[in-house]
Design a protein around this motif. Structure first.
Motif, PDB file in Angstrom:
ATOM      1  N   SER A 187     -66.950 -77.276  -5.167  1.00 45.22           N
ATOM      2  CA  SER A 187     -67.522 -78.500  -5.710  1.00 45.22           C
ATOM      3  C   SER A 187     -67.459 -79.680  -4.737  1.00 45.22           C
ATOM      4  CB  SER A 187     -66.780 -78.855  -7.007  1.00 45.22           C
ATOM      5  OG  SER A 187     -67.508 -79.822  -7.737  1.00 45.22           O
TER       6      SER A 187
ATOM      7  N   ARG B 153     -65.792 -80.045  -1.977  1.00 44.85           N
ATOM      8  CA  ARG B 153     -64.491 -80.341  -1.377  1.00 44.85           C
ATOM      9  C   ARG B 153     -63.996 -79.123  -0.623  1.00 44.85           C
ATOM     10  NH1 ARG B 153     -61.717 -82.437  -6.854  1.00 44.85           N
ATOM     11  NH2 ARG B 153     -61.805 -80.193  -7.132  1.00 44.85           N
TER      12      ARG B 153
ATOM     13  N   LYS C 267     -72.089 -83.132  -0.863  1.00 43.84           N
ATOM     14  CA  LYS C 267     -72.469 -81.869  -0.235  1.00 43.84           C
ATOM     15  C   LYS C 267     -72.137 -80.687  -1.140  1.00 43.84           C
ATOM     16  CE  LYS C 267     -72.909 -84.055   3.857  1.00 43.84           C
ATOM     17  NZ  LYS C 267     -74.242 -84.402   4.339  1.00 43.84           N
ATOM     18  N   VAL C 268     -72.799 -79.554  -0.884  1.00 45.27           N
ATOM     19  CA  VAL C 268     -72.392 -78.290  -1.486  1.00 45.27           C
ATOM     20  C   VAL C 268     -71.865 -77.432  -0.338  1.00 45.27           C
ATOM     21  CG1 VAL C 268     -73.100 -76.265  -2.780  1.00 45.27           C
ATOM     22  CG2 VAL C 268     -74.110 -78.481  -3.308  1.00 45.27           C
TER      23      VAL C 268
ATOM     24  N   ILE D 258     -70.236 -74.343   1.384  1.00 49.01           N
ATOM     25  CA  ILE D 258     -70.244 -72.915   1.070  1.00 49.01           C
ATOM     26  C   ILE D 258     -69.242 -72.138   1.928  1.00 49.01           C
ATOM     27  CG2 ILE D 258     -71.679 -70.842   0.923  1.00 49.01           C
ATOM     28  CD1 ILE D 258     -72.469 -72.974  -1.074  1.00 49.01           C
TER      29      ILE D 258
ATOM     30  N   ILE E  69     -75.247 -76.526   2.091  1.00 50.08           N
ATOM     31  CA  ILE E  69     -76.625 -76.127   1.839  1.00 50.08           C
ATOM     32  C   ILE E  69     -77.571 -77.260   1.509  1.00 50.08           C
ATOM     33  CG2 ILE E  69     -76.175 -73.753   1.171  1.00 50.08           C
ATOM     34  CD1 ILE E  69     -76.424 -74.755  -1.790  1.00 50.08           C
TER      35      ILE E  69
ATOM     36  N   TYR F 122     -65.572 -59.735  -7.771  1.00 56.15           N
ATOM     37  CA  TYR F 122     -66.819 -60.415  -7.441  1.00 56.15           C
ATOM     38  C   TYR F 122     -66.515 -61.397  -6.320  1.00 56.15           C
ATOM     39  CZ  TYR F 122     -71.501 -62.169  -8.714  1.00 56.15           C
ATOM     40  OH  TYR F 122     -72.830 -62.509  -8.733  1.00 56.15           O
TER      41      TYR F 122
ATOM     42  N   TRP G 232     -65.800 -64.919  -8.148  1.00 55.74           N
ATOM     43  CA  TRP G 232     -66.736 -65.660  -9.000  1.00 55.74           C
ATOM     44  C   TRP G 232     -66.629 -65.270 -10.466  1.00 55.74           C
ATOM     45  CZ3 TRP G 232     -72.244 -66.935  -6.779  1.00 55.74           C
ATOM     46  CH2 TRP G 232     -72.084 -67.879  -5.757  1.00 55.74           C
TER      47      TRP G 232
ATOM     48  N   ARG H 193     -62.661 -75.771 -13.223  1.00 58.70           N
ATOM     49  CA  ARG H 193     -63.255 -74.460 -13.440  1.00 58.70           C
ATOM     50  C   ARG H 193     -64.698 -74.452 -12.976  1.00 58.70           C
ATOM     51  NH1 ARG H 193     -60.757 -70.862 -16.463  1.00 58.70           N
ATOM     52  NH2 ARG H 193     -62.067 -69.563 -15.189  1.00 58.70           N
ATOM     53  N   THR H 194     -64.907 -74.122 -11.722  1.00 59.99           N
ATOM     54  CA  THR H 194     -66.251 -73.977 -11.179  1.00 59.99           C
ATOM     55  C   THR H 194     -66.154 -73.040  -9.986  1.00 59.99           C
ATOM     56  OG1 THR H 194     -68.110 -75.180 -10.213  1.00 59.99           O
ATOM     57  CG2 THR H 194     -65.948 -76.080  -9.814  1.00 59.99           C
TER      58      THR H 194
ATOM     59  N   TYR I 145     -66.167 -71.134  -3.212  1.00 61.09           N
ATOM     60  CA  TYR I 145     -67.021 -70.542  -2.188  1.00 61.09           C
ATOM     61  C   TYR I 145     -66.178 -70.001  -1.029  1.00 61.09           C
ATOM     62  CZ  TYR I 145     -70.809 -72.627  -4.844  1.00 61.09           C
ATOM     63  OH  TYR I 145     -71.678 -72.956  -5.840  1.00 61.09           O
TER      64      TYR I 145
ATOM     65  N   ASP J 264     -72.776 -79.732 -10.297  1.00 60.78           N
ATOM     66  CA  ASP J 264     -72.317 -78.714  -9.366  1.00 60.78           C
ATOM     67  C   ASP J 264     -73.461 -77.773  -9.016  1.00 60.78           C
ATOM     68  OD1 ASP J 264     -69.667 -79.071  -8.570  1.00 60.78           O
ATOM     69  OD2 ASP J 264     -68.893 -78.324 -10.482  1.00 60.78           O
TER      70      ASP J 264
ATOM     71  N   ARG K  68     -80.440 -79.926  -8.084  1.00 58.32           N
ATOM     72  CA  ARG K  68     -79.327 -80.304  -8.955  1.00 58.32           C
ATOM     73  C   ARG K  68     -79.693 -81.410  -9.940  1.00 58.32           C
ATOM     74  NH1 ARG K  68     -73.917 -81.201  -5.816  1.00 58.32           N
ATOM     75  NH2 ARG K  68     -75.150 -81.976  -4.071  1.00 58.32           N
TER      76      ARG K  68
END
Lengths: 231, 184
Positions: free
Chosen positions: A22, A24, A49-50, A52, A68, A168, A184, A208-209, A212, B48, B84
């Motif tokens: 998320s 970070r 940012k996202v 990964i 990404i 996963y 995941w 809870r997400t 990566y 997210d 998003r």
């Protein structure tokens, strides 16, 4: 209890796991191979940012990551400092040789690529029989559906199964006898003993997400070792 | 800044219910550090990855973050599947396209919403000899390619009965067979 194998060394103090969640990059201190879950904290906030992929360069103590929203590879010092842009999906570093590896989840032709740390000498390493590749310092491949880990030496190109029955995984890191991966299904960091082939621990962050990329940040660079060698 | 010495030194975090915040030392910017589930961003204003919405209502009415809606035509392992904020699908698979991956990609035809991936979108494969301007796209529903004069078949790959020379690229020509010496 079981005696340690001769090739398993205790880790020096100050070794961490780094993982992306998320926007970070978080870190979990390790004590031996155990995750000190109470001391897990944020290393880097990249709120828009996202993030990964995450990798660590133990020579220069730099964290590398992919994101990404504007496909790129960036880096920052683990001791703090401004992020700087460097090149795209799962990445790993090989600092002694100055090499980056990354997995490209292009659905039509997934592949694992490599380049020097400045982005030059880019080439495709693996492109056959891959469904969802992820890379680790020993190059770990995850063929979807089979839920197994394979190992490959970049020079020789031979592939070998080392673990079966993982859930996963997204990001993956190897550290001595352990393999750590972000899962995941459980939104957790999972530790697996790769000699016993069993899960030894899991850490579920408060948030809870999806988790990566995952990397191990050594306090000292590990000596050259071939992770593909089990015996 | 608690060292300023005034009553207003400490201010509440500009973050949704209960999220903690921090000040970036260099820029003095305030960043939320513990956004509620499914949200992220400096002010928890973003969803997210894999979710879309406008959790603070910054660009219109407030929309809580929901999972990308892409007609089951995305790869659950992929990242960045939808925008998003708007929810526009960005990584349609099975040769689908559109905001919700709800139609076939150009050059493909069929039903993007079919349950079995094999029944979804098939390639038009228009014959370059029999198709107008060598087009590669066809009717999204029937798969009919736009055929040159006297050319037949869905993919414009054959001449109509009584015609020949598909490879001319200008449509097919009448056979002009003498009716007396021909069988049909």
């Amino acid at each position: 209890g079981p005696t340690p194998r001769p090739d398993v060394h205790p880790l020096p103090p100050g070794t961490y796991l780094l993982y992306a969640q998320s926007g970070r990059i978080e870190h979990i201190p390790l004590e031996g191979y155990d995750m000190k879950k109470d001391e897990a904290k944020t290393l880097l906030h990249l709120p828009e940012k996202v993030v990964i992929g995450v990798a660590y360069d133990c020579v220069d103590k730099m964290v590398y990551w992919t994101e990404i929203t504007s496909p790129s590879i960036s880096k920052a010092s683990i001791h703090g400092g401004e992020p700087t842009p460097v090149i795209r999906s799962a990445i790993i570093t090989d600092p002694p040789n100055g090499i980056l590896y990354w997995a490209d989840w292009n659905r039509d032709s997934p592949k694992i690529e490599t380049s020097y740390m400045d982005g030059s000498n880019r080439r495709v390493l693996v492109k056959d029989d891959l469904d969802y590749p992820t890379v680790s310092l020993m190059t770990v491949l995850f063929p979807e559906g089979t839920h197994k880990l394979e190992c490959m030496s970049p020079g020789r190109g031979d592939r070998r199964q080392i673990l079966e029955g993982i859930q996963y995984p997204f990001g993956m890191a190897t550290l001595g006898k352990n393999i750590y991966y972000t899962d995941w299904r459980r939104d957790a960091v999972v530790a697996v003993d790769r000699y016993a082939g069993t899960e030894s621990d899991e850490f579920q962050p408060q948030k809870r997400t999806k988790l990566y990329g995952l990397a191990a940040a050594y306090s000292q660079c590990p000596q050259g070792q071939n992770y593909c060698d089990v015996n | 800044d608690a060292t300023g010495g005034s009553a207003a030194d400490c201010q509440p975090c500009p973050c949704p219910s209960g999220a903690t915040c921090a000040v970036v030392p260099k820029t003095k910017e305030v960043v939320c550090t513990n956004c509620p589930a499914g949200t992220t961003g400096k002010r928890c204003e973003l969803c997210d990855d894999g979710f879309f919405g406008d959790p603070l209502g910054q660009n219109g009415p407030l929309r809580t973050c929901r999972a990308c809606k892409c007609s089951d035509n995305i790869d659950p392992n992929a990242v960045g599947n939808c925008n998003r904020e708007t929810g526009e699908c960005l990584k349609c698979i099975y040769n689908t396209a559109g905001f919700f991956c709800d139609r076939c990609h150009d050059g493909y035809y069929g039903n993007a919403l079919a349950t079995n991936p094999n029944d979804k979108c098939k390639a038009c494969t228009c014959s370059p000899f029999g198709t107008v301007d060598q087009q590669t796209s066809c009717s999204q529903v029937t798969g009919q390619c736009p055929c040159l004069p006297n050319v037949a078949e869905r993919d414009c790959s054959a001449c109509e009965p009584g015609f020949y020379n598909l490879h001319s690229g200008n449509g097919c020509e009448r056979c002009n067979c003498n009716p007396i010496g021909s069988t049909n």
